[in-house]
Design a protein around this motif. Structure first.
Motif, PDB file in Angstrom:
ATOM      1  N   LYS A  92       0.815  -1.205   0.000  1.00 58.75           N
ATOM      2  CA  LYS A  92       0.000   0.000   0.000  1.00 58.75           C
ATOM      3  C   LYS A  92       0.854   1.263   0.000  1.00 58.75           C
ATOM      4  O   LYS A  92       0.334   2.365  -0.173  1.00 58.75           O
ATOM      5  N   LEU A  93       2.170   1.107   0.210  1.00 61.60           N
ATOM      6  CA  LEU A  93       3.046   2.271   0.305  1.00 61.60           C
ATOM      7  C   LEU A  93       4.453   1.883  -0.100  1.00 61.60           C
ATOM      8  O   LEU A  93       4.972   0.852   0.326  1.00 61.60           O
ATOM      9  N   LEU A  94       5.055   2.709  -0.941  1.00 56.06           N
ATOM     10  CA  LEU A  94       6.434   2.483  -1.359  1.00 56.06           C
ATOM     11  C   LEU A  94       7.372   3.517  -0.776  1.00 56.06           C
ATOM     12  O   LEU A  94       8.431   3.199  -0.260  1.00 56.06           O
ATOM     13  N   ARG A  95       6.983   4.787  -0.833  1.00 53.00           N
ATOM     14  CA  ARG A  95       7.841   5.856  -0.313  1.00 53.00           C
ATOM     15  C   ARG A  95       7.012   6.991   0.256  1.00 53.00           C
ATOM     16  O   ARG A  95       5.829   7.126  -0.051  1.00 53.00           O
ATOM     17  N   LEU A  96       7.671   7.799   1.096  1.00 49.84           N
ATOM     18  CA  LEU A  96       7.049   8.940   1.751  1.00 49.84           C
ATOM     19  C   LEU A  96       7.870  10.197   1.491  1.00 49.84           C
ATOM     20  O   LEU A  96       9.090  10.128   1.371  1.00 49.84           O
ATOM     21  N   SER A  97       7.198  11.343   1.451  1.00 46.95           N
ATOM     22  CA  SER A  97       7.921  12.610   1.367  1.00 46.95           C
ATOM     23  C   SER A  97       8.668  12.849   2.675  1.00 46.95           C
ATOM     24  O   SER A  97       8.200  12.449   3.754  1.00 46.95           O
ATOM     25  N   PRO A  98       9.851  13.477   2.626  1.00 45.87           N
ATOM     26  CA  PRO A  98      10.628  13.698   3.856  1.00 45.87           C
ATOM     27  C   PRO A  98      10.027  14.752   4.774  1.00 45.87           C
ATOM     28  O   PRO A  98      10.320  14.778   5.964  1.00 45.87           O
ATOM     29  N   THR A  99       9.213  15.634   4.238  1.00 47.31           N
ATOM     30  CA  THR A  99       8.601  16.690   5.045  1.00 47.31           C
ATOM     31  C   THR A  99       7.084  16.624   4.886  1.00 47.31           C
ATOM     32  O   THR A  99       6.570  16.211   3.845  1.00 47.31           O
ATOM     33  N   PRO A 100       6.347  17.057   5.900  1.00 46.49           N
ATOM     34  CA  PRO A 100       4.884  16.968   5.832  1.00 46.49           C
ATOM     35  C   PRO A 100       4.283  17.978   4.867  1.00 46.49           C
ATOM     36  O   PRO A 100       4.838  19.059   4.649  1.00 46.49           O
ATOM     37  N   ILE A 101       3.147  17.630   4.300  1.00 45.32           N
ATOM     38  CA  ILE A 101       2.394  18.570   3.476  1.00 45.32           C
ATOM     39  C   ILE A 101       1.293  19.225   4.297  1.00 45.32           C
ATOM     40  O   ILE A 101       0.634  20.159   3.828  1.00 45.32           O
ATOM     41  N   GLY A 102       1.095  18.734   5.504  1.00 48.95           N
ATOM     42  CA  GLY A 102       0.114  19.322   6.401  1.00 48.95           C
ATOM     43  C   GLY A 102       0.388  18.902   7.831  1.00 48.95           C
ATOM     44  O   GLY A 102       0.691  17.740   8.089  1.00 48.95           O
ATOM     45  N   VAL A 103       0.320  19.854   8.757  1.00 51.53           N
ATOM     46  CA  VAL A 103       0.555  19.571  10.172  1.00 51.53           C
ATOM     47  C   VAL A 103      -0.553  20.222  10.991  1.00 51.53           C
ATOM     48  O   VAL A 103      -0.821  21.418  10.849  1.00 51.53           O
ATOM     49  N   GLY A 104      -1.203  19.429  11.808  1.00 51.17           N
ATOM     50  CA  GLY A 104      -2.218  19.949  12.715  1.00 51.17           C
ATOM     51  C   GLY A 104      -1.871  19.598  14.147  1.00 51.17           C
ATOM     52  O   GLY A 104      -0.825  19.006  14.424  1.00 51.17           O
ATOM     53  N   LYS A 105      -2.761  19.966  15.054  1.00 49.24           N
ATOM     54  CA  LYS A 105      -2.520  19.670  16.471  1.00 49.24           C
ATOM     55  C   LYS A 105      -2.529  18.182  16.730  1.00 49.24           C
ATOM     56  O   LYS A 105      -1.842  17.703  17.637  1.00 49.24           O
ATOM     57  N   GLU A 106      -3.285  17.432  15.941  1.00 48.57           N
ATOM     58  CA  GLU A 106      -3.484  16.019  16.225  1.00 48.57           C
ATOM     59  C   GLU A 106      -2.967  15.090  15.140  1.00 48.57           C
ATOM     60  O   GLU A 106      -3.164  13.878  15.226  1.00 48.57           O
ATOM     61  N   SER A 107      -2.323  15.617  14.094  1.00 48.87           N
ATOM     62  CA  SER A 107      -1.884  14.747  13.007  1.00 48.87           C
ATOM     63  C   SER A 107      -0.816  15.410  12.148  1.00 48.87           C
ATOM     64  O   SER A 107      -0.627  16.634  12.206  1.00 48.87           O
ATOM     65  N   GLU A 108      -0.140  14.569  11.368  1.00 48.30           N
ATOM     66  CA  GLU A 108       0.799  15.024  10.343  1.00 48.30           C
ATOM     67  C   GLU A 108       0.440  14.275   9.061  1.00 48.30           C
ATOM     68  O   GLU A 108       0.163  13.079   9.096  1.00 48.30           O
ATOM     69  N   VAL A 109       0.471  14.982   7.928  1.00 47.05           N
ATOM     70  CA  VAL A 109       0.142  14.371   6.645  1.00 47.05           C
ATOM     71  C   VAL A 109       1.341  14.493   5.712  1.00 47.05           C
ATOM     72  O   VAL A 109       1.923  15.572   5.577  1.00 47.05           O
ATOM     73  N   TYR A 110       1.690  13.357   5.078  1.00 49.14           N
ATOM     74  CA  TYR A 110       2.799  13.311   4.134  1.00 49.14           C
ATOM     75  C   TYR A 110       2.285  12.822   2.794  1.00 49.14           C
ATOM     76  O   TYR A 110       1.335  12.036   2.736  1.00 49.14           O
ATOM     77  N   SER A 111       2.914  13.288   1.720  1.00 51.77           N
ATOM     78  CA  SER A 111       2.596  12.691   0.425  1.00 51.77           C
ATOM     79  C   SER A 111       3.393  11.407   0.300  1.00 51.77           C
ATOM     80  O   SER A 111       4.469  11.254   0.886  1.00 51.77           O
ATOM     81  N   GLY A 112       2.863  10.472  -0.467  1.00 52.76           N
ATOM     82  CA  GLY A 112       3.530   9.190  -0.640  1.00 52.76           C
ATOM     83  C   GLY A 112       3.219   8.613  -2.005  1.00 52.76           C
ATOM     84  O   GLY A 112       2.491   9.219  -2.806  1.00 52.76           O
ATOM     85  N   GLU A 113       3.772   7.442  -2.259  1.00 51.76           N
ATOM     86  CA  GLU A 113       3.555   6.761  -3.528  1.00 51.76           C
ATOM     87  C   GLU A 113       3.411   5.270  -3.278  1.00 51.76           C
ATOM     88  O   GLU A 113       4.127   4.695  -2.448  1.00 51.76           O
ATOM     89  N   THR A 114       2.458   4.655  -3.962  1.00 50.88           N
ATOM     90  CA  THR A 114       2.265   3.216  -3.853  1.00 50.88           C
ATOM     91  C   THR A 114       3.188   2.501  -4.829  1.00 50.88           C
ATOM     92  O   THR A 114       3.757   3.127  -5.734  1.00 50.88           O
ATOM     93  N   PRO A 115       3.368   1.177  -4.684  1.00 54.43           N
ATOM     94  CA  PRO A 115       4.187   0.443  -5.655  1.00 54.43           C
ATOM     95  C   PRO A 115       3.687   0.578  -7.093  1.00 54.43           C
ATOM     96  O   PRO A 115       4.462   0.457  -8.041  1.00 54.43           O
ATOM     97  N   GLY A 116       2.394   0.860  -7.259  1.00 56.29           N
ATOM     98  CA  GLY A 116       1.837   1.025  -8.595  1.00 56.29           C
ATOM     99  C   GLY A 116       1.984   2.430  -9.148  1.00 56.29           C
ATOM    100  O   GLY A 116       1.514   2.711 -10.254  1.00 56.29           O
ATOM    101  N   GLY A 117       2.610   3.330  -8.372  1.00 52.84           N
ATOM    102  CA  GLY A 117       2.843   4.693  -8.843  1.00 52.84           C
ATOM    103  C   GLY A 117       1.742   5.678  -8.512  1.00 52.84           C
ATOM    104  O   GLY A 117       1.780   6.827  -8.958  1.00 52.84           O
ATOM    105  N   LEU A 118       0.750   5.271  -7.718  1.00 49.97           N
ATOM    106  CA  LEU A 118      -0.336   6.173  -7.337  1.00 49.97           C
ATOM    107  C   LEU A 118       0.143   7.123  -6.245  1.00 49.97           C
ATOM    108  O   LEU A 118       0.713   6.700  -5.240  1.00 49.97           O
ATOM    109  N   LYS A 119      -0.112   8.411  -6.429  1.00 44.39           N
ATOM    110  CA  LYS A 119       0.224   9.392  -5.391  1.00 44.39           C
ATOM    111  C   LYS A 119      -0.844   9.359  -4.309  1.00 44.39           C
ATOM    112  O   LYS A 119      -2.046   9.390  -4.605  1.00 44.39           O
ATOM    113  N   VAL A 120      -0.409   9.305  -3.067  1.00 45.79           N
ATOM    114  CA  VAL A 120      -1.338   9.188  -1.945  1.00 45.79           C
ATOM    115  C   VAL A 120      -0.975  10.185  -0.855  1.00 45.79           C
ATOM    116  O   VAL A 120       0.131  10.742  -0.829  1.00 45.79           O
TER     117      VAL A 120
END
Length: 306
Positions: A92-120
């Motif tokens: 379900k996941l191949l790689r993650l961005s090194p820095t977050p694309i969103g940071v809140g009080k209760e979560s952090e969101v990173y962009s990633g890529e699946t083995p099939g090349g889908l951006k997530v």
């Protein structure tokens, strides 16, 4: 930051990962799992087990306790590693961005890529924003594991958002599609857009129509967002409502209060743009809506431990 976690993950052997999992299971009974139990459960050479423990400790993935006995527990970074490993093993996941694309009080969101090349988008929950809304069901699950409360709270937030996104997406609402969940992490489709509050010009009538339709879809299911504002509406080709871990079932005693706040926030914003929101219609939907609360309580009872 996840960059250090990913770097640490890349340095781990299969034995290291197995020891992390042993500690995760062992912490159901012990806040710090006694080292003698770790050595016994690992079923390997003692020196190899000790070498793995030293490496995990050095990388900040576990903590040591010396009194009244030598024991070990997983850190937040250690749980991140286990979640990333599980997602990789499930493809379900191949790689993650090194820095977050969103940071809140209760979560952090990173962009990633699946083995099939889908951006997530990959969301790591750092706090429990949902537990008070499901107090009875949640407390019955964690009362024997008070030392793991923060772990279960973050898992509950992940489960809550995954559940809400799944139900709303299936019903046709404009939300990210949930793709995978493990522990305190949810993987969902990446929405390429800009937050509504940052938008400078646009078809506000069309944006409002998308938002209202998503709210209408959610309310028919019995789901109240609970924290809606121009900060969690993404505008791209279409407009999406994001950030659902704090949702409430419409039957909750405070659900209408939160819904009125949600609608007030968006009605005020769109009102300034000359667009009216059907507030009364949406309030009426909430009073006659579905059974999401009961369904989600059943999900808590099945999955909170996993």
């Amino acid at each position: 930051m996840i960059k250090q976690v990913v770097e640490a993950y890349g340095k781990l052997s299969k034995r290291d990962l197995r020891l992390l999992r042993i500690l995760e299971v062992g912490q159901h009974r012990h806040e710090f799992v006694p080292q003698e139990l770790v050595e016994r459960w690992a079923r390997g050479k003692r020196e190899e087990v000790l070498d793995s423990l030293r490496r995990l400790h050095y990388l900040g993935l576990i903590r040591r306790n010396l009194s009244p006995y030598l024991g070990w527990k997983i850190t937040a970074s250690g749980y991140d590693v286990l979640a990333i490993h599980t997602l990789r093993m499930r493809r379900k996941l191949l790689r993650l961005s090194p820095t977050p694309i969103g940071v809140g009080k209760e979560s952090e969101v990173y962009s990633g890529e699946t083995p099939g090349g889908l951006k997530v988008a990959v969301k790591f929950y750092r706090g429990g924003v949902s537990s008070f809304r499901y107090e009875k069901a949640f407390e019955s699950k964690v009362k024997r594991f008070k030392h793991l409360r923060w772990v279960y709270e973050t898992r509950l937030s992940a489960l809550a958002e995954f559940f809400a996104l799944g139900k709303i997406f299936e019903a046709g609402g404009m939300v990210p599609e949930p793709l995978a969940r493990t522990r305190h992490v949810v993987v969902m489709t990446y929405i390429d857009g800009v937050e509504l509050f940052r938008l400078e010009g646009g078809d506000y009538k069309k944006i409002a129509e998308d938002v209202v339709e998503t709210l209408r879809t959610a309310l028919k299911l019995g789901i109240v967002h609970g924290d809606l504002s121009p900060y969690n509406i993404l505008v791209g080709g279409r407009s999406y409502v994001i950030d659902w871990p704090q949702w409430l079932p419409s039957g909750h005693p405070t659900a209408l209060d939160y819904l009125m706040r949600d609608l007030g926030n968006v009605a005020s914003y769109f009102g300034e743009k000359g667009v009216e929101i059907p507030v009364e219609e949406l309030l009426e939907l909430a009073r006659t809506s579905g059974t999401a609360g009961e369904l989600f309580t059943a999900e808590i009872n099945k999955y909170i431990y996993y």
